[in-house]
Each structure stands twice: as structure tokens, then as C-alpha cells.
Design a protein around this motif. Structure first.
Motif, PDB file in Angstrom:
ATOM      1  N   GLY A 118      80.590  37.030  13.219  1.00 57.72           N
ATOM      2  CA  GLY A 118      81.247  37.393  11.976  1.00 57.72           C
ATOM      3  C   GLY A 118      80.703  36.571  10.829  1.00 57.72           C
ATOM      4  N   ALA A 119      80.996  37.018   9.611  1.00 57.96           N
ATOM      5  CA  ALA A 119      80.540  36.304   8.420  1.00 57.96           C
ATOM      6  C   ALA A 119      81.541  36.519   7.300  1.00 57.96           C
ATOM      7  CB  ALA A 119      79.156  36.784   7.995  1.00 57.96           C
ATOM      8  N   SER A 120      81.552  35.573   6.366  1.00 57.06           N
ATOM      9  CA  SER A 120      82.394  35.673   5.175  1.00 57.06           C
ATOM     10  C   SER A 120      81.522  35.585   3.933  1.00 57.06           C
ATOM     11  CB  SER A 120      83.432  34.549   5.133  1.00 57.06           C
ATOM     12  OG  SER A 120      84.351  34.665   6.193  1.00 57.06           O
ATOM     13  N   MET A 121      81.889  36.344   2.913  1.00 55.07           N
ATOM     14  CA  MET A 121      81.189  36.301   1.643  1.00 55.07           C
ATOM     15  C   MET A 121      81.871  35.275   0.746  1.00 55.07           C
ATOM     16  SD  MET A 121      78.478  37.693   0.471  1.00 55.07           S
ATOM     17  CE  MET A 121      78.330  39.246   1.373  1.00 55.07           C
ATOM     18  N   HIS A 122      81.144  34.232   0.393  1.00 56.67           N
ATOM     19  CA  HIS A 122      81.674  33.186  -0.488  1.00 56.67           C
ATOM     20  C   HIS A 122      81.193  33.452  -1.910  1.00 56.67           C
ATOM     21  CE1 HIS A 122      83.129  30.012   2.445  1.00 56.67           C
ATOM     22  NE2 HIS A 122      82.619  30.939   3.235  1.00 56.67           N
ATOM     23  N   VAL A 123      82.123  33.410  -2.864  1.00 54.97           N
ATOM     24  CA  VAL A 123      81.802  33.692  -4.259  1.00 54.97           C
ATOM     25  C   VAL A 123      82.524  32.692  -5.158  1.00 54.97           C
ATOM     26  CG1 VAL A 123      81.834  35.410  -6.113  1.00 54.97           C
ATOM     27  CG2 VAL A 123      81.573  36.162  -3.747  1.00 54.97           C
ATOM     28  N   GLY A 124      81.853  32.228  -6.193  1.00 53.17           N
ATOM     29  CA  GLY A 124      82.492  31.361  -7.174  1.00 53.17           C
ATOM     30  C   GLY A 124      81.477  30.546  -7.947  1.00 53.17           C
ATOM     31  N   VAL A 125      81.963  29.826  -8.936  1.00 55.10           N
ATOM     32  CA  VAL A 125      81.123  28.936  -9.728  1.00 55.10           C
ATOM     33  C   VAL A 125      81.006  27.604  -8.991  1.00 55.10           C
ATOM     34  CG1 VAL A 125      80.882  27.689 -11.911  1.00 55.10           C
ATOM     35  CG2 VAL A 125      81.768  30.045 -11.889  1.00 55.10           C
ATOM     36  N   PHE A 126      79.791  27.222  -8.670  1.00 52.44           N
ATOM     37  CA  PHE A 126      79.548  25.983  -7.925  1.00 52.44           C
ATOM     38  C   PHE A 126      79.878  24.786  -8.809  1.00 52.44           C
ATOM     39  CE2 PHE A 126      76.632  22.620  -6.382  1.00 52.44           C
ATOM     40  CZ  PHE A 126      77.094  22.517  -5.073  1.00 52.44           C
ATOM     41  N   MET A 186      67.222  32.229  -4.897  1.00 48.55           N
ATOM     42  CA  MET A 186      68.374  32.926  -5.466  1.00 48.55           C
ATOM     43  C   MET A 186      67.882  34.068  -6.343  1.00 48.55           C
ATOM     44  SD  MET A 186      69.894  30.266  -8.320  1.00 48.55           S
ATOM     45  CE  MET A 186      68.921  29.672  -9.709  1.00 48.55           C
ATOM     46  N   TRP A 187      68.672  35.135  -6.375  1.00 49.97           N
ATOM     47  CA  TRP A 187      68.313  36.313  -7.156  1.00 49.97           C
ATOM     48  C   TRP A 187      69.542  36.849  -7.887  1.00 49.97           C
ATOM     49  CZ3 TRP A 187      70.626  40.977  -5.698  1.00 49.97           C
ATOM     50  CH2 TRP A 187      71.181  40.998  -4.406  1.00 49.97           C
ATOM     51  N   ARG A 188      69.290  37.412  -9.045  1.00 46.34           N
ATOM     52  CA  ARG A 188      70.357  37.828  -9.950  1.00 46.34           C
ATOM     53  C   ARG A 188      70.842  39.229  -9.605  1.00 46.34           C
ATOM     54  NH1 ARG A 188      71.718  35.402 -14.681  1.00 46.34           N
ATOM     55  NH2 ARG A 188      72.885  36.615 -16.229  1.00 46.34           N
ATOM     56  N   ASN A 192      76.954  38.317 -10.325  1.00 46.66           N
ATOM     57  CA  ASN A 192      76.763  36.988  -9.760  1.00 46.66           C
ATOM     58  C   ASN A 192      75.301  36.807  -9.371  1.00 46.66           C
ATOM     59  OD1 ASN A 192      76.522  38.194  -7.054  1.00 46.66           O
ATOM     60  ND2 ASN A 192      78.735  38.478  -7.198  1.00 46.66           N
ATOM     61  N   THR A 193      74.985  35.606  -8.955  1.00 47.36           N
ATOM     62  CA  THR A 193      73.644  35.298  -8.461  1.00 47.36           C
ATOM     63  C   THR A 193      73.743  35.003  -6.974  1.00 47.36           C
ATOM     64  OG1 THR A 193      72.850  34.459 -10.577  1.00 47.36           O
ATOM     65  CG2 THR A 193      71.718  33.677  -8.609  1.00 47.36           C
ATOM     66  N   VAL A 194      72.987  35.727  -6.181  1.00 50.72           N
ATOM     67  CA  VAL A 194      73.018  35.561  -4.728  1.00 50.72           C
ATOM     68  C   VAL A 194      72.079  34.424  -4.326  1.00 50.72           C
ATOM     69  CG1 VAL A 194      72.596  36.664  -2.498  1.00 50.72           C
ATOM     70  CG2 VAL A 194      73.539  38.000  -4.409  1.00 50.72           C
ATOM     71  N   VAL A 195      72.599  33.466  -3.585  1.00 55.82           N
ATOM     72  CA  VAL A 195      71.779  32.394  -3.022  1.00 55.82           C
ATOM     73  C   VAL A 195      71.405  32.797  -1.602  1.00 55.82           C
ATOM     74  CG1 VAL A 195      71.658  29.968  -2.367  1.00 55.82           C
ATOM     75  CG2 VAL A 195      72.868  30.630  -4.461  1.00 55.82           C
ATOM     76  N   GLY A 196      70.130  32.980  -1.365  1.00 52.08           N
ATOM     77  CA  GLY A 196      69.647  33.395  -0.073  1.00 52.08           C
ATOM     78  C   GLY A 196      68.230  33.945  -0.206  1.00 52.08           C
ATOM     79  N   PRO A 197      67.400  33.762   0.802  1.00 53.79           N
ATOM     80  CA  PRO A 197      67.737  33.162   2.093  1.00 53.79           C
ATOM     81  C   PRO A 197      67.846  31.642   2.005  1.00 53.79           C
ATOM     82  CG  PRO A 197      65.396  33.638   2.014  1.00 53.79           C
ATOM     83  CD  PRO A 197      65.986  34.185   0.732  1.00 53.79           C
ATOM     84  N   ALA A 211      72.752  23.429  -3.220  1.00 55.03           N
ATOM     85  CA  ALA A 211      73.228  22.706  -4.399  1.00 55.03           C
ATOM     86  C   ALA A 211      72.211  22.758  -5.534  1.00 55.03           C
ATOM     87  CB  ALA A 211      73.548  21.259  -4.028  1.00 55.03           C
ATOM     88  N   ASP A 212      70.943  22.576  -5.204  1.00 55.42           N
ATOM     89  CA  ASP A 212      69.917  22.554  -6.240  1.00 55.42           C
ATOM     90  C   ASP A 212      69.738  23.915  -6.895  1.00 55.42           C
ATOM     91  OD1 ASP A 212      69.552  19.888  -5.806  1.00 55.42           O
ATOM     92  OD2 ASP A 212      67.663  20.082  -4.715  1.00 55.42           O
ATOM     93  N   LEU A 213      70.030  24.992  -6.171  1.00 57.20           N
ATOM     94  CA  LEU A 213      69.964  26.329  -6.761  1.00 57.20           C
ATOM     95  C   LEU A 213      71.269  26.674  -7.483  1.00 57.20           C
ATOM     96  CD1 LEU A 213      68.217  28.217  -3.822  1.00 57.20           C
ATOM     97  CD2 LEU A 213      67.236  27.849  -6.095  1.00 57.20           C
ATOM     98  N   ALA A 214      72.390  26.512  -6.795  1.00 58.08           N
ATOM     99  CA  ALA A 214      73.672  26.947  -7.346  1.00 58.08           C
ATOM    100  C   ALA A 214      74.040  26.182  -8.611  1.00 58.08           C
ATOM    101  CB  ALA A 214      74.766  26.785  -6.295  1.00 58.08           C
ATOM    102  N   ALA A 215      73.667  24.909  -8.681  1.00 57.88           N
ATOM    103  CA  ALA A 215      73.978  24.106  -9.867  1.00 57.88           C
ATOM    104  C   ALA A 215      73.209  24.593 -11.087  1.00 57.88           C
ATOM    105  CB  ALA A 215      73.657  22.634  -9.597  1.00 57.88           C
TER     106      ALA A 215
END
Length: 273
Positions: A118-126, A186-188, A192-197, A211-215
């Protein structure tokens, strides 16, 4: 009802179908998938697109199925089953995987898919600081990134990564002095902006890359986190990127996905693994 191949020329019809099912108009994502994969659709007697699916091959080993949609007016009439059966036939002997919502899971189980996690989608401002442990990827890093990714994914995804280099807002790497030991991008998307892979040698390196991407995203970020990564999920929750919608990872047949999943922390997107 006829099955035919889709191209980027069908993008507007795909977006209309997505809106019909409350998916939103993710134009960049659809274009990226259609240009890099094999799109299949069902058209009705009037020529309207009423169902979609995309098959993305990784070398001669694996393939991802995504963007499975059926028009709301034709739901539960077997169109999804028919189209996925066609896509599986086109995949030949490849190990096929996908990410399923609770609504779609029974259809895939009927066609021989089984849940692998299973997986969960996490969303928010880092809200955390950057780690400073990674550096921006350079063009000469692409081969090392592709080689590392092939070890982890168990398949050659170099074509995907070449296209991703132009699609992503940023790609960062961990260089341990001997070479690239981890990478993330990360891609726009629309809201939101998706962080992955995210591929890393350790949970610590994965958190550093994220952290270095999301920030630097400047807007809400989104990551898909597998249930087997509770420490990563808790860290994201603690830094403003909280868990939401749940999905199931599924594989067709009885065999496992190849590769070294211990170094895999987040997919490019749920559509691609």
C-alpha cells in the motif's frame, strides 16, 4: 466500440475524459505519458473517446500501466476490463505493474493483478530546512543516474530518464566521492510540485534529497510513500507534508518486481513507478 492507439493529438480528449471523472486537467503529465508510452483508447460509434490506458515499457523486463479511465456514462459496462486486457496482451511477457485506487482494485484483481503493498499520497508545504547534502545534477551525471536507477528498478529506464531531464524542474544527486549513490527530482503539476523519483543508499540520504528539493519548491509538494517506509511518512508528516489518499501497488502474475527495492523511496509519479 473500437480500441485504437492514442497520440499526443488526443490530449484534449484525454483531458476532457479526466475532468469527467474529477481527475483534473493534468496537461503536462498526460503529454509526458503519451509521448513516452503507448496510449490506447476506446472510441464509441460517434468517434468520442470513452476510455483510456497508457502502457510505458522499461527495456525488455517491466512495464507500467496508468491513466485508466472510463467515461462516467459508460461505467461498469466492461470497457475498462476490455481495455486493460488489450494492454496486457500488448505488453507480451513483460512484468506489468500499476498503482490502483480502491475503486479500481477489483477490476485489476479480476485480470490477475495482486496487491504487493500500500501507499499514501503526502501533500503539503514542506516546513523543514534544506540538508545541504546534495548537489544539482549535471548533464554528465545522467549516465550514472541511469545506471543506478537500472540497479534499483531492475530494468532499463534510460529513455524515461532522458525525457525526465527536460521535464523536471530540478534533479539533485548524492555524490559519495566514488560516484552518484542517490538521486531525486521534482516536477511541476497543476496545484503542487511532485517530488520523485527518490533513489538513495539510505533513509538519511533519501530525506536529504527530499529536503533539498522540497525546501526550494515554493509551493505544496506531493510524494507517494509506501507503507513499508513508516519512518519517511512520519518525517514528512512532521514537516507539513501530510498523508492523504491511499492506493495499492499491484503486479500482474505471481512473480515479484525485479530490482533492489531497498533503495527505492518514491516513484517518478504513481503512473510510472
Amino acid at each position: 466500440m473500437v480500441i485504437r492507439k492514442l497520440t499526443s493529438g488526443d490530449l484534449d480528449d484525454c483531458l476532457r475524459l479526466a475532468e469527467d471523472r474529477d481527475w483534473g486537467r493534468e496537461e503536462r503529465k498526460w503529454r509526458f505519458l503519451l509521448e513516452g508510452g503507448e496510449g490506447y483508447g476506446i472510441v464509441d460509434g460517434a468517434g468520442d473517446l470513452v476510455a483510456t490506458a497508457i502502457l510505458t515499457r522499461y527495456g525488455g523486463r517491466t512495464a507500467a500501466v496508468s491513466m485508466v479511465l472510463v467515461a462516467s456514462r459508460l461505467a461498469r459496462r466492461g470497457l475498462g476490463t476490455r481495455l486493460i486486457a488489450h494492454v496486457l496482451d500488448r505488453a507480451g511477457g513483460l512484468t506489468v505493474f500499476l498503482n490502483a485506487t480502491a475503486q479500481g482494485r477489483p477490476l485489476y484483481e479480476k485480470l490477475g493483478f495482486r496487491v504487493t503493498g500500500g501507499a499514501s499520497m503526502h501533500v503539503g508545504v514542506f516546513t523543514g530546512p534544506p540538508s545541504g547534502a546534495s548537489r544539482a545534477a549535471r548533464p554528465e551525471d545522467l549516465k550514472a543516474i541511469a545506471d543506478l536507477d537500472a540497479e534499483v528498478a531492475g530494468a532499463d529506464r534510460s529513455d524515461l530518464l532522458r525525457r525526465y531531464a527536460g521535464f523536471a524542474e530540478e534533479i539533485r544527486v548524492i555524490d559519495d566521492g566514488r560516484g552518484v549513490s542517490g538521486y531525486a527530482g521534482m516536477w511541476r503539476n497543476v496545484t503542487n510540485t511532485v517530488v520523485g523519483p527518490v533513489v538513495a543508499a539510505s533513509p538519511e540520504d533519501a530525506r536529504a534529497l527530499i529536503a533539498d528539493l522540497a525546501a526550494r519548491a515554493g509551493r505544496p509538494v506531493r510524494l507517494e510513500v509506501e507503507d513499508r517506509r513508516p519512518e519517511l511518512a512520519a518525517w514528512l508528516d512532521g514537516h507539513g507534508v501530510t498523508a492523504g489518499m491511499r492506493t495499492s501497488d499491484m503486479v500482474a502474475g505471481s512473480g515479484p518486481l525485479p530490482g533492489d527495492r531497498s533503495r527505492f523511496f518514491a516513484p517518478v509519479m504513481s503512473a510510472l513507478g
